[in-house]
Design a protein around this motif. Structure first.
Motif, short mmCIF file in Angstrom:
data_model
loop_
_atom_site.label_atom_id
_atom_site.label_comp_id
_atom_site.label_asym_id
_atom_site.label_seq_id
_atom_site.Cartn_x
_atom_site.Cartn_y
_atom_site.Cartn_z
N GLY A 26 0.74 -1.20 -0.08
CA GLY A 26 0.19 0.13 0.14
C GLY A 26 0.76 1.34 -0.09
N GLY A 27 1.97 1.28 -0.13
CA GLY A 27 3.09 2.45 0.12
C GLY A 27 4.47 1.87 -0.13
N SER A 28 5.18 2.76 -0.86
CA SER A 28 6.60 2.27 -1.22
C SER A 28 7.49 2.78 0.10
CB SER A 28 7.34 2.97 -2.42
OG SER A 28 8.66 2.63 -2.60
N ILE A 29 8.38 2.02 0.49
CA ILE A 29 9.42 2.26 1.53
C ILE A 29 10.39 3.26 1.02
CG2 ILE A 29 9.04 0.07 2.69
CD1 ILE A 29 11.87 -0.80 1.42
N THR A 30 10.42 3.82 -0.40
CA THR A 30 11.16 4.89 -0.63
C THR A 30 10.62 6.19 -0.83
OG1 THR A 30 10.89 4.14 -2.82
CG2 THR A 30 12.80 2.98 -1.89
N TRP A 36 10.80 4.19 8.64
CA TRP A 36 10.38 2.74 8.79
C TRP A 36 11.27 2.07 9.84
CZ3 TRP A 36 6.22 1.70 5.80
CH2 TRP A 36 6.13 2.26 4.64
N SER A 37 10.53 1.85 11.05
CA SER A 37 11.11 1.26 12.46
C SER A 37 10.80 0.06 12.73
CB SER A 37 10.68 2.36 13.37
OG SER A 37 11.29 3.69 13.20
N SER A 58 19.14 5.60 4.82
CA SER A 58 20.02 5.91 5.94
C SER A 58 19.35 5.18 6.98
CB SER A 58 20.16 7.40 5.99
OG SER A 58 18.78 7.84 6.47
N THR A 59 20.23 4.93 8.02
CA THR A 59 19.72 4.22 9.29
C THR A 59 20.28 4.70 10.45
OG1 THR A 59 21.56 2.87 9.17
CG2 THR A 59 19.80 2.07 8.08
N SER A 72 17.97 -3.19 7.33
CA SER A 72 18.39 -3.11 5.79
C SER A 72 17.19 -3.23 4.98
CB SER A 72 19.40 -4.19 5.12
OG SER A 72 18.69 -5.50 5.58
N ARG A 73 17.25 -2.84 3.76
CA ARG A 73 15.92 -3.10 2.76
C ARG A 73 15.99 -3.48 1.63
NH1 ARG A 73 15.13 3.17 0.93
NH2 ARG A 73 16.89 3.48 -0.36
N ASP A 74 14.95 -4.11 1.04
CA ASP A 74 15.10 -4.60 -0.18
C ASP A 74 13.93 -3.81 -1.09
OD1 ASP A 74 14.57 -6.27 -2.47
OD2 ASP A 74 14.22 -8.12 -1.50
N THR A 75 14.32 -2.82 -1.81
CA THR A 75 13.25 -2.05 -2.39
C THR A 75 12.62 -2.82 -3.70
OG1 THR A 75 15.18 -1.28 -4.02
CG2 THR A 75 14.81 -0.12 -1.90
N SER A 76 13.25 -3.83 -4.01
CA SER A 76 12.52 -4.55 -5.23
C SER A 76 11.34 -5.11 -4.69
CB SER A 76 13.30 -5.63 -5.80
OG SER A 76 14.06 -6.43 -5.01
N ASN A 77 11.35 -5.65 -3.59
CA ASN A 77 10.17 -6.33 -2.79
C ASN A 77 9.37 -5.57 -1.68
OD1 ASN A 77 10.39 -9.15 -3.88
ND2 ASN A 77 12.32 -9.29 -3.04
#
Length: 120
Positions: A26-30, A36-37, A58-59, A72-77
């Protein structure tokens, strides 16, 4: 409607690494300017903020856990992950992922939480 869903093992042995993933829909993490915590709540205690990964990637981690934490993040997923190393029984908690619209804003969306128990 943004939805967050935590997943990962419910039982981790002492000294191992706890790994959890938060899948976001429902929304992109980018998307600017969301944060995002990861947050946890040990049994009988209050909420403890662990750290965040920002829209930019950034973290930032709470100082008491910084040496053992990686987000970390996986923007593709469209998901982000928590790794907490060298766990002890004191890391037993319900772990939540959540979103805030700025670094100091209240969280507007939460996952349902996942119980992680550290035990041999």
């Amino acid at each position: 409607q943004v939805q967050l869903q935590e997943s990962g093992p419910g039982l981790v042995k002492p000294s191992q690494t706890l790994s959890l993933t938060c899948a976001v829909s429902g929304g992109s993490i980018t998307t600017n300017y969301y944060f995002w915590s990861w947050i946890r709540q040990p049994p009988g205690k209050g909420l403890e903020w662990i750290g965040y990964i920002a829209y930019s990637g950034s973290t930032y981690y709470t100082p008491s856990l910084k040496s053992r934490t990686s987000i970390s993040r996986d923007t593709s997923n469209n998901q982000f992950s928590l790794q907490l190393s060298s766990v002890t029984p004191e890391d037993t908690a319900v772990y939540y992922c959540a979103r805030a619209s700025t670094v100091i804003a209240p969280y507007d969306y939460w996952g349902q939480g996942t119980q992680v128990t550290v035990s041999s």
